[in-house]
Design a protein around this motif. Structure first.
Motif, PDB file in Angstrom:
ATOM      1  N   MET A   1       0.843  -1.198   0.000  1.00 46.62           N
ATOM      2  CA  MET A   1       0.000   0.000   0.000  1.00 46.62           C
ATOM      3  C   MET A   1       0.876   1.245   0.000  1.00 46.62           C
ATOM      4  N   ASP A   2       0.601   2.190  -0.894  1.00 42.72           N
ATOM      5  CA  ASP A   2       1.377   3.420  -0.970  1.00 42.72           C
ATOM      6  C   ASP A   2       1.170   4.277   0.271  1.00 42.72           C
ATOM      7  N   LEU A   3       2.193   5.033   0.617  1.00 47.09           N
ATOM      8  CA  LEU A   3       2.097   5.962   1.731  1.00 47.09           C
ATOM      9  C   LEU A   3       1.264   7.184   1.349  1.00 47.09           C
ATOM     10  N   ILE A   4       1.276   7.531   0.056  1.00 43.72           N
ATOM     11  CA  ILE A   4       0.595   8.716  -0.448  1.00 43.72           C
ATOM     12  C   ILE A   4      -0.416   8.310  -1.514  1.00 43.72           C
ATOM     13  N   ASN A   5      -1.571   8.958  -1.510  1.00 44.32           N
ATOM     14  CA  ASN A   5      -2.528   8.795  -2.591  1.00 44.32           C
ATOM     15  C   ASN A   5      -2.071   9.703  -3.728  1.00 44.32           C
ATOM     16  N   TRP A   6      -1.295   9.150  -4.657  1.00 45.43           N
ATOM     17  CA  TRP A   6      -0.670   9.961  -5.698  1.00 45.43           C
ATOM     18  C   TRP A   6      -1.684  10.516  -6.695  1.00 45.43           C
ATOM     19  N   GLU A   7      -2.736   9.784  -6.941  1.00 45.97           N
ATOM     20  CA  GLU A   7      -3.761  10.274  -7.864  1.00 45.97           C
ATOM     21  C   GLU A   7      -4.483  11.485  -7.262  1.00 45.97           C
ATOM     22  N   LEU A   8      -4.753  11.428  -5.970  1.00 51.73           N
ATOM     23  CA  LEU A   8      -5.372  12.566  -5.291  1.00 51.73           C
ATOM     24  C   LEU A   8      -4.418  13.761  -5.277  1.00 51.73           C
ATOM     25  N   ALA A   9      -3.133  13.478  -5.092  1.00 53.67           N
ATOM     26  CA  ALA A   9      -2.135  14.553  -5.123  1.00 53.67           C
ATOM     27  C   ALA A   9      -2.141  15.254  -6.470  1.00 53.67           C
ATOM     28  N   LYS A  10      -2.209  14.475  -7.535  1.00 54.50           N
ATOM     29  CA  LYS A  10      -2.234  15.047  -8.889  1.00 54.50           C
ATOM     30  C   LYS A  10      -3.476  15.895  -9.106  1.00 54.50           C
ATOM     31  N   LYS A  11      -4.623  15.406  -8.661  1.00 54.34           N
ATOM     32  CA  LYS A  11      -5.868  16.153  -8.828  1.00 54.34           C
ATOM     33  C   LYS A  11      -5.841  17.459  -8.036  1.00 54.34           C
ATOM     34  N   ALA A  12      -5.356  17.398  -6.799  1.00 56.49           N
ATOM     35  CA  ALA A  12      -5.302  18.598  -5.965  1.00 56.49           C
ATOM     36  C   ALA A  12      -4.342  19.627  -6.552  1.00 56.49           C
ATOM     37  N   ALA A  13      -3.197  19.156  -7.026  1.00 49.25           N
ATOM     38  CA  ALA A  13      -2.210  20.067  -7.617  1.00 49.25           C
ATOM     39  C   ALA A  13      -2.760  20.725  -8.879  1.00 49.25           C
ATOM     40  N   SER A  14      -3.429  19.941  -9.713  1.00 47.82           N
ATOM     41  CA  SER A  14      -3.977  20.464 -10.963  1.00 47.82           C
ATOM     42  C   SER A  14      -5.055  21.507 -10.695  1.00 47.82           C
ATOM     43  N   ARG A  15      -5.889  21.236  -9.722  1.00 49.53           N
ATOM     44  CA  ARG A  15      -6.959  22.183  -9.397  1.00 49.53           C
ATOM     45  C   ARG A  15      -6.383  23.512  -8.923  1.00 49.53           C
ATOM     46  N   PHE A  16      -5.351  23.454  -8.090  1.00 51.65           N
ATOM     47  CA  PHE A  16      -4.715  24.671  -7.599  1.00 51.65           C
ATOM     48  C   PHE A  16      -3.999  25.396  -8.727  1.00 51.65           C
ATOM     49  N   SER A  17      -3.290  24.639  -9.557  1.00 55.18           N
ATOM     50  CA  SER A  17      -2.501  25.220 -10.641  1.00 55.18           C
ATOM     51  C   SER A  17      -3.378  25.910 -11.677  1.00 55.18           C
ATOM     52  N   ASN A  18      -4.550  25.364 -11.926  1.00 58.70           N
ATOM     53  CA  ASN A  18      -5.425  25.903 -12.961  1.00 58.70           C
ATOM     54  C   ASN A  18      -5.962  27.292 -12.635  1.00 58.70           C
ATOM     55  N   ARG A  19      -5.772  27.733 -11.408  1.00 56.42           N
ATOM     56  CA  ARG A  19      -6.218  29.075 -11.039  1.00 56.42           C
ATOM     57  C   ARG A  19      -5.324  30.159 -11.628  1.00 56.42           C
ATOM     58  N   ALA A  20      -4.094  29.803 -11.974  1.00 48.28           N
ATOM     59  CA  ALA A  20      -3.143  30.787 -12.504  1.00 48.28           C
ATOM     60  C   ALA A  20      -3.423  31.048 -13.980  1.00 48.28           C
ATOM     61  N   SER A  21      -3.245  32.291 -14.388  1.00 46.68           N
ATOM     62  CA  SER A  21      -3.495  32.661 -15.780  1.00 46.68           C
ATOM     63  C   SER A  21      -2.227  32.556 -16.610  1.00 46.68           C
TER      64      SER A  21
END
Length: 219
Positions: A1-21
């Motif tokens: 079992m992974d220590l980190i949910n990497w797919e969730l990390a990717k989704k969270a990062a993408s959502r935050f990043s998409n705010r930048a113009s």
């Protein structure tokens, strides 16, 4: 079992990043061509100034913010692998999700700030095509050029010089890369799987990645 949910990390990062113009006139192809011209020039200037040798020629790659996130998720995963192996079976879904969200928010924010990066965490056996690659985050570079009215070629050469200096340090001094990684791994060896321990591990990884690149804050 992974220590980190990497797919969730990717989704969270993408959502935050998409705010930048991104500037409407941003042209990734033109920027790639520019850095392909500037990177060897910067490498020669750095080698001449430092006296550090280059065994291979540096290569440049202009990334989107999402590309940068995905590249650094791989770096995070590589750096955490020994910790994940040591704590195999001790993590749970809640801790995995907490770690994923934490990493995602950090990377999402950094993806809007980072201008360039030399990734010393790449493992040659895993990604031979990525060796000696210097990253440039095109949308961030274009945005800061537009905001401050910088002369593009001069500003991009300055960024390239910064990143090629990092590369010269870690490729020209034979022991430095392993010494740096050993210090990070040593700090991770003392981490226990709890909320405070996981946060400390993430801080160590962030410090490792921030030390490799140039941000809009000059860090």
């Amino acid at each position: 079992m992974d220590l980190i949910n990497w797919e969730l990390a990717k989704k969270a990062a993408s959502r935050f990043s998409n705010r930048a113009s991104t500037p409407l006139d941003y042209n990734a192809t033109a920027m790639q061509e520019c850095f392909e011209d500037l990177t060897p020039k910067a490498e020669k200037l750095v080698n001449k100034a430092t006296g550090l040798p280059s065994t291979k020629s540096a290569r440049s790659k202009v990334l989107s913010r999402q590309d940068w996130i995905e590249a650094n998720l791989k770096s995070f995963s590589r750096l955490l692998r020994p910790l994940e192996n040591r704590l195999a079976g001790k993590s749970n879904k809640a801790s995995q999700n907490i770690g994923g969200v934490q990493i995602g928010i950090i990377l999402g924010w950094m993806s809007t700030r980072v201008l360039g990066q030399y990734d010393l965490l790449i493992v040659e056996d895993e990604e031979p095509e990525a060796q000696d690659m210097v990253y440039f985050v095109g949308p961030n570079i274009s945005a800061i050029e537009w905001r401050h009215g910088f002369i593009e070629k001069d500003f991009r050469l300055w960024i390239a010089l910064h990143e090629l200096t990092h590369r010269a340090q870690f490729t020209g001094v034979s022991w430095l890369r392993q010494h740096f990684l050993a210090l990070v791994e040593q700090s991770l060896d003392n981490i226990e799987l709890d909320k405070e321990g996981l946060s400390e591990a993430l801080k160590n990884i962030v410090s490792a990645i921030k030390s490799q690149g140039r941000s809009q804050d000059g860090e």
